[in-house]
Design a protein around this motif. Structure first.
Motif, mmCIF file in Angstrom:
data_model
loop_
_atom_site.group_PDB
_atom_site.id
_atom_site.type_symbol
_atom_site.label_atom_id
_atom_site.label_comp_id
_atom_site.label_asym_id
_atom_site.label_seq_id
_atom_site.Cartn_x
_atom_site.Cartn_y
_atom_site.Cartn_z
ATOM 1 N N VAL A 181 0.858 -1.184 0.000
ATOM 2 C CA VAL A 181 0.000 0.000 0.000
ATOM 3 C C VAL A 181 0.893 1.232 0.000
ATOM 4 O O VAL A 181 1.767 1.377 0.861
ATOM 5 C CB VAL A 181 -0.941 0.009 1.219
ATOM 6 N N THR A 182 0.674 2.130 -0.940
ATOM 7 C CA THR A 182 1.518 3.309 -1.061
ATOM 8 C C THR A 182 0.729 4.422 -1.738
ATOM 9 O O THR A 182 -0.484 4.349 -1.866
ATOM 10 C CB THR A 182 2.798 2.964 -1.847
ATOM 11 N N THR A 183 1.427 5.466 -2.172
ATOM 12 C CA THR A 183 0.812 6.574 -2.901
ATOM 13 C C THR A 183 1.150 6.451 -4.381
ATOM 14 O O THR A 183 2.011 5.648 -4.768
ATOM 15 C CB THR A 183 1.307 7.918 -2.366
ATOM 16 N N ALA A 184 0.504 7.260 -5.208
ATOM 17 C CA ALA A 184 0.780 7.227 -6.643
ATOM 18 C C ALA A 184 2.244 7.560 -6.913
ATOM 19 O O ALA A 184 2.916 6.889 -7.716
ATOM 20 C CB ALA A 184 -0.145 8.202 -7.367
ATOM 21 N N ALA A 185 2.761 8.602 -6.247
ATOM 22 C CA ALA A 185 4.167 8.961 -6.436
ATOM 23 C C ALA A 185 5.079 7.846 -5.928
ATOM 24 O O ALA A 185 6.110 7.537 -6.537
ATOM 25 C CB ALA A 185 4.473 10.270 -5.723
ATOM 26 N N GLY A 186 4.699 7.234 -4.805
ATOM 27 C CA GLY A 186 5.504 6.140 -4.273
ATOM 28 C C GLY A 186 5.529 4.947 -5.195
ATOM 29 O O GLY A 186 6.560 4.258 -5.314
ATOM 30 N N ALA A 187 4.414 4.659 -5.877
ATOM 31 C CA ALA A 187 4.363 3.537 -6.809
ATOM 32 C C ALA A 187 5.266 3.777 -8.006
ATOM 33 O O ALA A 187 5.955 2.861 -8.477
ATOM 34 C CB ALA A 187 2.927 3.319 -7.275
ATOM 35 N N VAL A 188 5.285 5.025 -8.505
ATOM 36 C CA VAL A 188 6.172 5.352 -9.630
ATOM 37 C C VAL A 188 7.623 5.148 -9.219
ATOM 38 O O VAL A 188 8.427 4.557 -9.952
ATOM 39 C CB VAL A 188 5.930 6.799 -10.112
ATOM 40 N N GLY A 189 7.986 5.637 -8.031
ATOM 41 C CA GLY A 189 9.354 5.467 -7.558
ATOM 42 C C GLY A 189 9.706 4.021 -7.293
ATOM 43 O O GLY A 189 10.827 3.585 -7.561
ATOM 44 N N ARG A 190 8.744 3.256 -6.756
ATOM 45 C CA ARG A 190 8.997 1.837 -6.443
ATOM 46 C C ARG A 190 9.284 1.053 -7.709
ATOM 47 O O ARG A 190 10.246 0.284 -7.778
ATOM 48 C CB ARG A 190 7.771 1.256 -5.719
ATOM 49 N N ILE A 191 8.449 1.216 -8.725
ATOM 50 C CA ILE A 191 8.631 0.455 -9.966
ATOM 51 C C ILE A 191 9.795 1.002 -10.766
ATOM 52 O O ILE A 191 10.581 0.242 -11.357
ATOM 53 C CB ILE A 191 7.329 0.471 -10.786
#
Length: 326
Positions: free
Chosen positions: A87-97
């Motif tokens: 579970v994260t934020t939209a910005a966090g998902a971009v950074g994660r991937i």
């Protein structure tokens, strides 16, 4: 603002421009929503899901819908099939991937619909981009076993013919199997009997009356294979035959084979038989019965699971604890 792409059949493009992307999926977890993938510098990686999604029946041509979400929008991110995505934020998902060495097979889930105002544009994409089945599947021979192949799926027959595995069928004609059965009984060849019964497991119906006399065969391996062979049949008389095999007092392994075979057999006779086997004196039988009881999810099955949770045998108690928790 974080930018994502959503791949969808081209026939939906006009509707999406007007009304956005509808939330889809079951009401239970992960819930209804929209699957997305971040827009990355790599065109191939950004649109990696295209060929896999295009394999769905009826799909003719795909388009990419670019979506912009607030950086703090709540989403989940993970590889396809993960039970507990992050579970994260939209910005966090971009950074994660974006920080992964290999982002193939990853996805972002937005637990709501996408409004028309969040759509930047809808555009055509190259239709030969991405992987199929799973990353790195190219160059690997497809598996033609019962678990992997999709009946009626794309190239299913050609895959079965090119990569045939005798143990997975298709089964020989019924008259050929009956002839093999007769020859094996005449020669008292238990190996041939077991092999013929394994072929019968691939069929949906069969000669129950002809096979029923094998329930009294002196070799327990034959009786075990008989239970596995008829468990999936819809032929009348199967439940009675399984009950006869479940009364085998000479070998507990036969009763264990029956318990294993009826775990997912949804008939009243199988339900009653599973209830009886839950009280079997052999702990191995009771241990196998647990899976079938968990599958049924009925008040009667729950009551038996509570009894087995206090079983004298430690292995049975551990199985009940593990499967009910899962």
């Amino acid at each position: 603002m974080a930018t994502f792409v959503h791949l969808t059949p081209a026939v939906h493009a006009a509707r999406i421009r007007r009304g956005g992307i509808k939330a889809q999926g079951p009401a239970q977890a992960p819930g209804r929503g929209v699957y997305l993938f971040p827009v990355l510098p790599s065109y191939t990686l950004t649109h990696q899901w295209l060929r896999e999604l295009a394999r769905r029946p009826g799909t003719r041509g795909m388009v990419a819908v670019h979506v912009r979400l607030p950086d703090g929008e709540a989403v989940t991110v993970g590889r396809y099939g993960e039970r507990e995505p992050e579970v994260t934020t939209a910005a966090g998902a971009v950074g994660r991937i974006g920080g992964l060495a290999d982002a193939r097979g990853w996805e972002v889930f937005l637990p709501r619909a996408v409004t028309p105002g969040e759509i930047r544009y809808v555009r055509e994409v190259r239709q030969v981009n991405g992987w199929r089945y799973k990353p790195d599947a190219h160059g690997t021979a497809p598996c033609a076993c019962e678990a992997c192949r999709v009946p009626g799926g794309y190239n299913a027959r050609r895959t079965r013919e090119r990569h045939a595995r005798p143990e997975y069928g298709p089964a020989p004609a019924s008259r050929l199997l009956l002839a093999r059965l007769d020859r094996a009984e005449l020669r008292d060849d238990t190996a041939a009997l077991c092999e013929t019964l394994r072929w019968y497991r691939l069929r949906r119906r069969g000669p129950v009356a002809r096979l029923a006399r094998l329930a009294g065969h002196p070799y327990p391996g034959v009786r075990q294979e008989l239970a596995r062979a008829v468990a999936r049949w819809t032929t009348p008389g199967v439940d009675a035959l399984l009950r006869e095999l479940a009364g085998d007092t000479a070998d507990a392994a036969v009763r264990q084979a029956v318990a294993e075979s009826i775990a997912y057999r949804d008939t009243p006779g199988a339900d009653a038989l599973l209830t009886d086997l839950a009280r079997d004196p052999d702990p191995g039988v009771r241990d196998i019965v647990v899976e079938g009881l968990v599958h049924r999810e009925t008040p009667e099955a729950d009551a038996l699971l509570r009894v087995l949770a206090d079983d004298p045998d430690e292995r049975v108690r551990e199985t009940v604890a593990a499967l009910t928790e899962e």
